[in-house]
Motif scaffolding. Structure first.
Motif, PDB file in Angstrom:
ATOM      1  N   ASP A  60      16.032  58.732  45.263  1.00 42.00           N
ATOM      2  CA  ASP A  60      14.884  58.045  45.878  1.00 42.00           C
ATOM      3  C   ASP A  60      15.353  56.995  46.881  1.00 42.00           C
ATOM      4  O   ASP A  60      14.839  56.892  47.996  1.00 42.00           O
ATOM      5  CB  ASP A  60      14.015  57.367  44.811  1.00 42.00           C
ATOM      6  CG  ASP A  60      12.937  58.297  44.274  1.00 42.00           C
ATOM      7  OD1 ASP A  60      13.028  59.517  44.546  1.00 42.00           O
ATOM      8  OD2 ASP A  60      12.007  57.820  43.600  1.00 42.00           O
ATOM      9  N   PHE A  62       5.685  56.821  49.496  1.00 44.32           N
ATOM     10  CA  PHE A  62       7.074  56.868  49.039  1.00 44.32           C
ATOM     11  C   PHE A  62       7.902  55.793  49.759  1.00 44.32           C
ATOM     12  O   PHE A  62       8.677  55.061  49.137  1.00 44.32           O
ATOM     13  CB  PHE A  62       7.661  58.257  49.292  1.00 44.32           C
ATOM     14  CG  PHE A  62       9.133  58.374  49.004  1.00 44.32           C
ATOM     15  CD1 PHE A  62       9.610  58.314  47.701  1.00 44.32           C
ATOM     16  CD2 PHE A  62      10.052  58.525  50.032  1.00 44.32           C
ATOM     17  CE1 PHE A  62      10.971  58.416  47.427  1.00 44.32           C
ATOM     18  CE2 PHE A  62      11.412  58.624  49.780  1.00 44.32           C
ATOM     19  CZ  PHE A  62      11.872  58.568  48.471  1.00 44.32           C
ATOM     20  N   LEU A  63       7.709  55.693  51.072  1.00 41.05           N
ATOM     21  CA  LEU A  63       8.474  54.703  51.845  1.00 41.05           C
ATOM     22  C   LEU A  63       8.112  53.278  51.450  1.00 41.05           C
ATOM     23  O   LEU A  63       8.907  52.365  51.582  1.00 41.05           O
ATOM     24  CB  LEU A  63       8.280  54.911  53.346  1.00 41.05           C
ATOM     25  CG  LEU A  63       8.986  56.143  53.917  1.00 41.05           C
ATOM     26  CD1 LEU A  63       8.698  56.313  55.395  1.00 41.05           C
ATOM     27  CD2 LEU A  63      10.496  56.063  53.681  1.00 41.05           C
ATOM     28  N   SER A 113       9.516  58.990  43.816  1.00 40.72           N
ATOM     29  CA  SER A 113       9.110  60.339  44.230  1.00 40.72           C
ATOM     30  C   SER A 113       8.538  61.117  43.051  1.00 40.72           C
ATOM     31  O   SER A 113       7.601  61.889  43.207  1.00 40.72           O
ATOM     32  CB  SER A 113      10.294  61.086  44.852  1.00 40.72           C
ATOM     33  OG  SER A 113      11.355  61.188  43.926  1.00 40.72           O
ATOM     34  N   ARG A 140      14.771  57.508  50.887  1.00 41.75           N
ATOM     35  CA  ARG A 140      13.946  56.501  51.553  1.00 41.75           C
ATOM     36  C   ARG A 140      14.698  55.945  52.776  1.00 41.75           C
ATOM     37  O   ARG A 140      14.119  55.737  53.830  1.00 41.75           O
ATOM     38  CB  ARG A 140      13.622  55.386  50.552  1.00 41.75           C
ATOM     39  CG  ARG A 140      12.295  54.682  50.817  1.00 41.75           C
ATOM     40  CD  ARG A 140      11.941  53.760  49.663  1.00 41.75           C
ATOM     41  NE  ARG A 140      11.226  54.444  48.601  1.00 41.75           N
ATOM     42  CZ  ARG A 140      11.499  54.329  47.312  1.00 41.75           C
ATOM     43  NH1 ARG A 140      12.492  53.574  46.907  1.00 41.75           N
ATOM     44  NH2 ARG A 140      10.781  54.967  46.432  1.00 41.75           N
ATOM     45  N   MET A 165       8.507  67.719  50.732  1.00 42.06           N
ATOM     46  CA  MET A 165       9.268  66.636  50.104  1.00 42.06           C
ATOM     47  C   MET A 165       9.864  67.046  48.756  1.00 42.06           C
ATOM     48  O   MET A 165      10.981  66.655  48.434  1.00 42.06           O
ATOM     49  CB  MET A 165       8.379  65.414  49.950  1.00 42.06           C
ATOM     50  CG  MET A 165       9.141  64.115  50.075  1.00 42.06           C
ATOM     51  SD  MET A 165       8.021  62.712  50.226  1.00 42.06           S
ATOM     52  CE  MET A 165       8.431  61.873  48.728  1.00 42.06           C
ATOM     53  N   ARG A 177       1.845  60.971  51.331  1.00 39.99           N
ATOM     54  CA  ARG A 177       2.938  60.972  50.371  1.00 39.99           C
ATOM     55  C   ARG A 177       4.172  60.277  50.931  1.00 39.99           C
ATOM     56  O   ARG A 177       4.802  59.450  50.271  1.00 39.99           O
ATOM     57  CB  ARG A 177       3.260  62.418  50.032  1.00 39.99           C
ATOM     58  CG  ARG A 177       4.461  62.561  49.159  1.00 39.99           C
ATOM     59  CD  ARG A 177       4.833  63.993  49.123  1.00 39.99           C
ATOM     60  NE  ARG A 177       5.165  64.343  47.759  1.00 39.99           N
ATOM     61  CZ  ARG A 177       5.548  65.546  47.385  1.00 39.99           C
ATOM     62  NH1 ARG A 177       5.569  66.514  48.247  1.00 39.99           N
ATOM     63  NH2 ARG A 177       5.865  65.773  46.148  1.00 39.99           N
ATOM     64  N   LYS A 178       4.487  60.597  52.177  1.00 37.49           N
ATOM     65  CA  LYS A 178       5.655  59.994  52.807  1.00 37.49           C
ATOM     66  C   LYS A 178       5.455  58.482  52.914  1.00 37.49           C
ATOM     67  O   LYS A 178       6.343  57.693  52.594  1.00 37.49           O
ATOM     68  CB  LYS A 178       5.839  60.619  54.196  1.00 37.49           C
ATOM     69  CG  LYS A 178       7.062  60.142  54.922  1.00 37.49           C
ATOM     70  CD  LYS A 178       7.283  61.002  56.161  1.00 37.49           C
ATOM     71  CE  LYS A 178       8.258  60.328  57.107  1.00 37.49           C
ATOM     72  NZ  LYS A 178       8.427  61.092  58.350  1.00 37.49           N
ATOM     73  N   ALA A 201       7.063  53.772  46.144  1.00 37.97           N
ATOM     74  CA  ALA A 201       6.686  54.551  44.959  1.00 37.97           C
ATOM     75  C   ALA A 201       7.816  55.518  44.632  1.00 37.97           C
ATOM     76  O   ALA A 201       8.518  55.993  45.522  1.00 37.97           O
ATOM     77  CB  ALA A 201       5.394  55.313  45.221  1.00 37.97           C
TER      78      ALA A 201
END
Lengths: 118, 345
Positions: free
Chosen positions: A19, B316-317, B322, A23, A40, B312-313, B320
């Motif tokens: 993750d 996530f960024l 994945s 990121r 993803m 979602r992206k 959160a």
């Protein structure tokens, strides 16, 4: 003698690392566009197997797959170094000792020619 | 090229052609919907041959063991024979209990599981594949809890020239029998170690269906953490269940309802007054997302694929995990000569 993968905590460490690593990759304008069109879930699964391999864990890595996956992407040295840099930063963030980071980066370096299709 | 045998006919497979594509090209009747391995409508049985792993991995092991595989994922390199699963073996017959409009283009379909039929387990938020008497199959998300209601509730959007929705909006009547298969999908609520993590749900249009099911399930299981629902529409008329959701927010202090639409509304219904926001769903989400707790938050997203992937992206960024983001993108499929039909829910 145990390898890096075992020393940093195996599959659980990969889950945490992926993750943070992904990121960083997605936030880097130099490379993030390569990931815009890809699913993803699939991408994270691939990054996990890549990290597992880089940490010396169980894998069925072949240079051929790595080559095929990056074919026609016109990647340069800069792209490769960016990803490698994000991996180092990830490991530092997870407080992995420098000698282990060096071991991981040696494995990463060994994929250089396949990733860039040289 | 290898031959494909089906219903006593034999067809020559083209290069890289799936079993499903070959059967459709030869006008064979086989249920299918997503062509992506998700809906499992195109389940076939391998006759005296073995399907490859990639055509089997999508389905339950018990089905794999009995020789089943997905026709859309199976590209044979040797001669093969397949047959359709018998309806009795897999599908559950259900009867339409009621049909009513939730807004100008969304139908609530309530299904009675017929007496004597075996019951099946599902979680609200998972989806079912419905087949009508004409053999047309589509997948829709479950909006309620069967254990509690003893019926199945689905929300079906009207799609221009969509075969299933056209049938449903014009011909279907209470009492009609449908067959359902499933459930499938991993977009649902599970109470884990703790019950106080924040939940964020976002979707557009009938993407509300699974989210509505998940919210009710979480509240039923006495979830303590904040639950925030972001429902978007192009116009205010595209929203539905506004009164129910507003009431739910009054009843449960942990539940927060954020309706929004792209175009500014001329007149706002009473139940949305002071609540309705204008703008893109992701911008509305941005305004309210609590970044301090994002690492613990479970996120559920449902709607058009581009929207789901973009949200979602973004989430996530923002931090959160994945593994905490559950997505249910509507799958789309093009039918030659028509507007792409939304297969998903």
């Amino acid at each position: 003698m145990t390898n890096v993968y075992e020393q940093i905590g195996g599959a659980a460490a990969v889950d945490t690392a992926v993750d943070i690593f992904y990121r960083k990759v997605l936030s880097d304008p130099l490379i993030s566009h390569f990931f815009d069109k890809v699913d993803m879930d699939r991408q994270i699964a691939k990054q996990k197997s890549f990290l597992t391999m880089a940490f010396g864990g169980p894998n069925n890595y072949t240079g051929k797959d790595m080559r095929a996956a990056h074919k026609d992407m016109h990647l340069t040295e800069a792209h490769f170094n960016a990803v490698a840099g994000h991996l180092v930063a990830t490991l530092e963030e997870l407080k992995v000792p420098q000698n282990l980071i060096d071991e991981v980066m040696a494995i990463v370096a060994s994929t250089h020619d396949d990733v860039l299709n040289l | 090229m290898p031959d494909l045998t089906f219903n006593s006919g034999t067809f020559s497979l083209r290069e890289h052609e799936s079993v499903l594509d070959c059967l459709l090209r030869n006008q064979q009747i086989i249920p299918y919907a997503c062509k992506a391995g998700m809906c499992q409508a195109c389940l076939v049985k391998a006759v005296d041959c073995e399907a490859p792993e990639n055509a089997k991995k999508w389905i339950k092991q018990t089905l794999q063991a009995r020789g089943y595989a997905l026709a859309c994922q199976w590209v044979p390199d040797t001669d093969v024979e397949v047959s359709l699963p018998s309806v009795e073996e897999f599908a559950v017959a259900v009867r339409i209990k009621s049909l009513d409009l939730l807004n100008h283009r969304v139908m609530r379909l309530v299904l009675d599981v017929r007496e004597g039929d075996r019951m099946f387990q599902y979680y609200p938020g998972q989806y079912l594949t419905l087949t009508n008497q004409d053999g047309i199959s589509r997948s829709y998300s479950i909006a309620n809890n069967y254990e509690q209601d003893h019926v199945i509730e689905l929300h079906i959007g009207q799609t221009p020239r969509g075969l299933f929705s056209s049938w449903l909006f014009t011909k279907a009547r209470p009492g009609d029998v449908l067959h359902i298969r499933g459930p499938a999908g991993d977009c649902f609520y599970t109470q884990q170690e703790q019950d106080d993590y924040p939940i964020v749900l976002a979707g557009t249009g009938t993407g509300l269906a699974p989210l509505y099911g998940i919210i009710h399930e979480a509240l039923r299981q006495r979830h303590q953490g904040p639950i925030s629902l972001f429902h978007g529409g192009r116009t205010v008329q595209d929203l539905y269940y506004c009164a129910e959701l507003s009431k739910l927010a009054e009843q449960y202090p942990q539940f927060h309802y954020f309706p929004s639409c792209l175009d500014a509304a001329d007149s706002i219904p009473d139940e949305l007054s002071g609540k309705l926001e204008t703008g893109m769903l992701d911008a509305v989400l941005d305004r309210h997302l609590d970044t301090a707790t994002i690492a613990q938050t479970r996120v559920f997203l449902c709607g058009a694929p581009e929207l789901v992937h973009a949200l979602r992206k973004k989430i996530f960024l923002k931090g959160a995990k994945s593994g905490h983001i559950f997505c249910d993108p509507f799958l789309e499929r093009s039918i030659p000569g028509s507007i792409p039909e939304q297969v998903g829910r």
